[in-house]
Every structure is written in structure tokens, then in C-alpha cells.
Design a protein around this motif. Structure first.
Motif, mmCIF file in Angstrom:
data_model
loop_
_atom_site.group_PDB
_atom_site.id
_atom_site.type_symbol
_atom_site.label_atom_id
_atom_site.label_comp_id
_atom_site.label_asym_id
_atom_site.label_seq_id
_atom_site.Cartn_x
_atom_site.Cartn_y
_atom_site.Cartn_z
ATOM 1 N N GLY A 376 11.895 0.318 11.947
ATOM 2 C CA GLY A 376 10.450 0.127 11.897
ATOM 3 C C GLY A 376 10.018 -0.684 10.688
ATOM 4 O O GLY A 376 10.827 -1.332 10.008
ATOM 5 N N PRO A 377 8.708 -0.646 10.375
ATOM 6 C CA PRO A 377 8.182 -1.457 9.270
ATOM 7 C C PRO A 377 8.625 -0.972 7.899
ATOM 8 O O PRO A 377 8.540 -1.725 6.920
ATOM 9 C CB PRO A 377 6.660 -1.340 9.444
ATOM 10 N N GLY A 378 9.081 0.274 7.792
ATOM 11 C CA GLY A 378 9.525 0.797 6.503
ATOM 12 C C GLY A 378 8.378 1.104 5.564
ATOM 13 O O GLY A 378 7.194 1.021 5.928
ATOM 14 N N ILE A 379 8.740 1.450 4.326
ATOM 15 C CA ILE A 379 7.760 1.768 3.277
ATOM 16 C C ILE A 379 8.146 0.979 2.035
ATOM 17 O O ILE A 379 9.308 0.984 1.624
ATOM 18 C CB ILE A 379 7.743 3.275 2.957
ATOM 19 N N PRO A 380 7.214 0.262 1.426
ATOM 20 C CA PRO A 380 7.542 -0.481 0.202
ATOM 21 C C PRO A 380 8.090 0.456 -0.879
ATOM 22 O O PRO A 380 7.660 1.612 -0.989
ATOM 23 C CB PRO A 380 6.186 -1.086 -0.220
ATOM 24 N N PRO A 381 9.048 -0.013 -1.689
ATOM 25 C CA PRO A 381 9.640 0.853 -2.717
ATOM 26 C C PRO A 381 8.630 1.467 -3.666
ATOM 27 O O PRO A 381 8.777 2.618 -4.078
ATOM 28 C CB PRO A 381 10.608 -0.093 -3.453
ATOM 29 N N GLU A 382 7.566 0.711 -4.008
ATOM 30 C CA GLU A 382 6.586 1.237 -4.958
ATOM 31 C C GLU A 382 5.713 2.349 -4.365
ATOM 32 O O GLU A 382 5.045 3.074 -5.109
ATOM 33 C CB GLU A 382 5.691 0.103 -5.482
ATOM 34 N N ALA A 383 5.719 2.473 -3.030
ATOM 35 C CA ALA A 383 4.886 3.494 -2.382
ATOM 36 C C ALA A 383 5.692 4.682 -1.887
ATOM 37 O O ALA A 383 5.120 5.615 -1.329
ATOM 38 C CB ALA A 383 4.112 2.874 -1.214
ATOM 39 N N ARG A 384 7.003 4.684 -2.083
ATOM 40 C CA ARG A 384 7.839 5.725 -1.494
ATOM 41 C C ARG A 384 7.638 7.095 -2.138
ATOM 42 O O ARG A 384 7.785 8.106 -1.470
ATOM 43 C CB ARG A 384 9.311 5.310 -1.584
#
Length: 442
Positions: A376-384
Motif C-alpha cells: 500500500g501507500p505506507g507511512i512516511p518515516p517521520e510520521a510512524r
């Protein structure tokens, strides 16, 4: 009253120190008494000998010396003989009924004359024999008085030392009393740390541990207050929507419009039920909640979680696969872990993944590992890290959800002694892992 007094730390310490001080004082006083009496006896023997030696070389007793020796207050008895046994001088104090024996024993000896005991010293020269005697009762009385005078300071100092010990114990325990007063003066909601200044080293760790407990309680209470406030806010919107939909249903005429209203109402009820279930799941997984600690198979638990989400995946056209080659026995809460894994899979399906791969296997050092990969689109590292907060939804606003899924996953993992990690997946989307730090025991 005494029992209550001894139940306090100050009373116990004072009682123990008082007993120790009394025993020590008696031992020191007794030893001093015996020692002083012995020294007094030795001094009286020395005086007896010196008196005899001062008279042995004199040709006769001078009148002034004879007057002194004849004084009734003079405790000594002096007798002088020539070598032929002729009495040259004899003193007899008042109350003495018979003279000393004519045959003297040279050196020290004890005699019993006239119903009392005497200490005698005899000395001889080429011309005469001198014998000096003293009643033992006089010596014993004077020695006892000297010994008692030496013990008297100990007896006087004992109560003063006891008062000083009582005061010093009070001073030493004053910081503990301040802590006790501070704890008693607080209300039920006051969770600030207790004062630790000046506490003895034996008590400071206890107060520090108690302050740590207060800190954890304050954090838990703050978390619960935040949780209740957020839950109330989140529940207000679906309940308000349900109320509006119910009004629309009441006002709609029978037919397609009413059927649509019923469908919307049913969907709102389902969302409200889902939100309540998520809230209850989060509450069960919060720190301090009781963990079941049951034996389970992590591979079987993964199969059950995949079965729970498969209908949703099939409906969304998502390819859902499971890799669980070997049993993974461990101890934990199967319901909590199953719900956590189901949330991870459910998030992957809802947020646009077309392929979801679930694995239950052994990681580093044989530790159990649950893994969910998607494309899927995933989650940006800074928002994990932020997505683990409560009621934090993804960036896709079109996806329905409560924002509690990942919060439940992290809380459940912590409850089982595991950690949750987010990373990039080989498929191009997000990889979510629940890792145990070491091989678990079944």
C-alpha cells in the motif's frame, strides 16, 4: 500506653538503646567498684606496712607518737617487742578486748580477735619486732565508700545520656516525620513526590520507590483522563449522527428513501459498536491491566486472525497470504494478541493495499515474530511514531476508522513483553512487526 509507645520506631530504638546502656553501665559500674575496692585494699596494706617499717628502727616510741597512736580515733593497733619477747609498746583502741598475740607472723596475715577480723603486718629487725593491725571492717567500709564515689558519676550520667539519646533519635527521625506529615496532609488526588531531603540512607530508597509509584500513578491517571476525554469526544460524533439519522428515518416515507435511511442508521450503529469495541480492547491492553498468561501457539493465532479479516480482504479484492511453517508456543493473552494482529491486517486492507503477506516465524535468537507486509501507500518515516497515538487516523480521510488500531497494537504488545516496529516493506508499502526480545517459554 507503653505498648503503643513501643510500637513506634522512636520508642523501639530508645528502649533497645536504654537496655544496652543500662547493661553497659552496670557492667562498667560493677567492674569499677571491684577495681576501686581492690586498689583501696592495696593502699591500706601499703599504709599498714609503712607504719610498721617506720617504727621498727626506733629505740623507743616518742611521747608525741605515743599520743597519736593512743588516740581512740586511730584505727591501727601497734605492738613492739624486743627479741627476748619483752613488750616495749602496745596500743589498744577503744573497744578492743584482747591484745594481739605475742608471736607475730612476719608479713601480711589475717587474725580474728574480739569477734572481729584484723589485717596484720609484722616486721622484724635485729633488735625488735613490730606488729601493726587494722580492723577489716574499717578497711572494707572505707574501700566501699571510695568505690561508690567512683561509680556515682556513672549513675548520675545515665539519665542524662538517656535524655540525650531520646533527643538525638527524635532529631534523626525528624525527616521521616516530615515525610509522614506531608503524606497525611495530602488529598486523594495529590500525587506529587514526597520530600526526601535529609532522609537516612535506610529510609531514602523506600521513599524514592514510593515517589516512583506516585509518578507512575500520576502518569496512569493522566493517561486515563486523556483517554476518557478523547473517547467522549469520539463517541459524541457517531451518537449525534445516529440521532440525526433516527430523525430522518422517522420523517421519511415508506419506500426507497426510508430503506436508505435504515441502511445509514445500521452503518452508524456498526461504526459506534466498532468504536466501543476498540475502546474496550485498548482499555484491556493498557498498562496495569491483568494479562491472561495462557499457553498459546502463535502460528495458530495468526491463522485465526487471517481468517477473521479474510472476508474483508476478499470483498476489497486484496490477496491475503499467511506463512506459518512451524508451531510457535509461548505464554500470553491470546485474545489480546489476536486482536493486535487483526488490527494490523485490517489497516493494511483498508488503506489501499492489494497484497498483504502475514508471517509467524522465529526471528533473531529464536524469538517469536509476527510480521505484516503490504504494497500500500505506507507511512512516511517521520510520521510512524505519531500514528501510535490514540485517535490518530491515516492521511486518507475516506477510510473509516476510530484511530485506535495501532494504539491497541502497541499496548497489547507491551502487555505481552513485545515491541512494535514499523519499517519499509519489500513489497513497497509498510512492514509492521511484533517482536519478542527473546525466545518465549511455552
Amino acid at each position: 500506653m507503653i505498648k503503643k509507645w513501643l510500637s513506634t520506631l522512636r520508642g523501639r530504638l530508645f528502649a533497645l538503646l536504654a537496655v544496652l546502656g543500662a547493661v553497659t553501665s552496670l557492667a562498667v559500674g560493677g567492674a569499677t567498684y571491684v577495681s576501686v575496692r581492690a586498689e583501696a585494699d592495696a593502699l591500706f596494706d601499703y599504709q599498714l606496712r609503712q607504719t610498721a617499717l617506720s617504727l621498727r628502727d626506733q629505740g623507743q616510741v616518742a611521747p608525741d607518737e605515743a599520743a597519736v597512736l593512743a588516740d581512740p580515733s586511730f584505727d591501727y593497733v601497734v605492738q613492739i617487742w624486743s627479741l627476748q619477747g619483752l613488750s616495749l609498746y602496745s596500743s589498744r583502741p577503744q573497744g578492743m578486748t584482747e591484745p594481739l598475740p605475742a608471736r607475730a607472723v612476719l608479713g601480711y596475715s589475717n587474725l580474728r580477735l574480739g569477734g572481729q577480723d584484723w589485717r596484720v603486718f609484722g616486721a622484724a629487725t635485729p633488735l625488735r619486732v613490730v606488729q601493726v593491725a587494722q580492723p577489716l571492717r574499717v578497711r572494707q567500709r572505707l574501700a566501699a565508700l571510695a568505690a561508690l564515689r567512683s561509680v556515682l558519676p556513672v549513675a548520675v550520667a545515665l539519665p542524662l545520656v538517656a535524655a540525650a539519646v531520646w533527643w538525638l533519635i527524635g532529631v534523626s527521625l525528624a525527616p521521616l516525620a516530615r515525610v509522614t506529615h506531608a503524606a497525611q496532609a495530602r488529598g486523594a488526588t495529590a500525587l506529587e513526590a514526597l520530600p526526601t531531603a535529609g532522609l537516612p540512607g535506610e529510609v531514602a530508597p523506600l521513599v524514592d520507590a514510593f515517589n516512583g509509584l506516585l509518578g507512575r500513578l500520576a502518569e496512569a491517571f493522566e493517561t486515563q483522563r486523556s483517554f476518557v476525554a478523547d473517547a467522549a469526544h469520539e463517541l459524541r460524533s457517531p451518537l449525534t449522527a445516529l440521532k440525526l439519522q433516527l430523525g430522518l428515518l422517522r420523517d421519511s416515507a415508506p419506500g426507497p428513501e426510508q430503506a436508505a435511511s435504515i441502511a445509514r442508521l445500521r452503518g452508524g450503529i456498526d461504526r459506534a459498536v466498532r468504536l466501543v469495541e476498540q475502546l474496550l480492547a485498548l482499555a484491556r491492553a493498557e498498562p496495569g491491566a491483568q494479562s491472561a498468561g495462557l499457553p498459546l501457539d502463535l502460528a495458530e493465532l495468526a491463522r485465526q486472525a487471517v481468517s477473521d479479516v479474510r472476508p474483508l480482504a476478499d470483498t476489497a479484492g486484496v490477496v491475503l497470504t499467511l506463512t506459518a511453517p512451524d508451531p510457535l508456543p509461548l505464554t500470553g493473552d491470546p485474545q489480546s494478541l489476536r486482536g493486535a494482529l487483526r488490527n494490523l491486517i485490517d489497516n493494511a486492507v483498508k488503506y489501499g493495499a492489494r497484497t498483504v503477506q502475514v508471517a509467524a516465524l522465529r526471528g533473531e535468537r529464536g524469538a517469536p515474530l509476527l510480521r505484516v507486509d503490504d504494497d500500500g501507500p505506507g507511512i512516511p518515516p517521520e510520521a510512524r511514531e505519531r500514528v501510535f497515538d490514540r485517535f490518530q487516523r491515516g492521511e486518507d480521510a475516506s477510510v473509516e476508522g476510530s484511530g485506535l488500531g495501532l494504539a491497541i497494537v502497541r499496548a497489547a504488545a507491551r502487555q505481552q513483553g513485545a515491541v512494535v516496529q514499523l519499517a519499509d516493506a519489500p513489497l513497497g508499502g509498510l512492514r509492521a512487526e511484533i517482536r519478542w526480545p527473546r525466545a518465549a517459554r511455552s
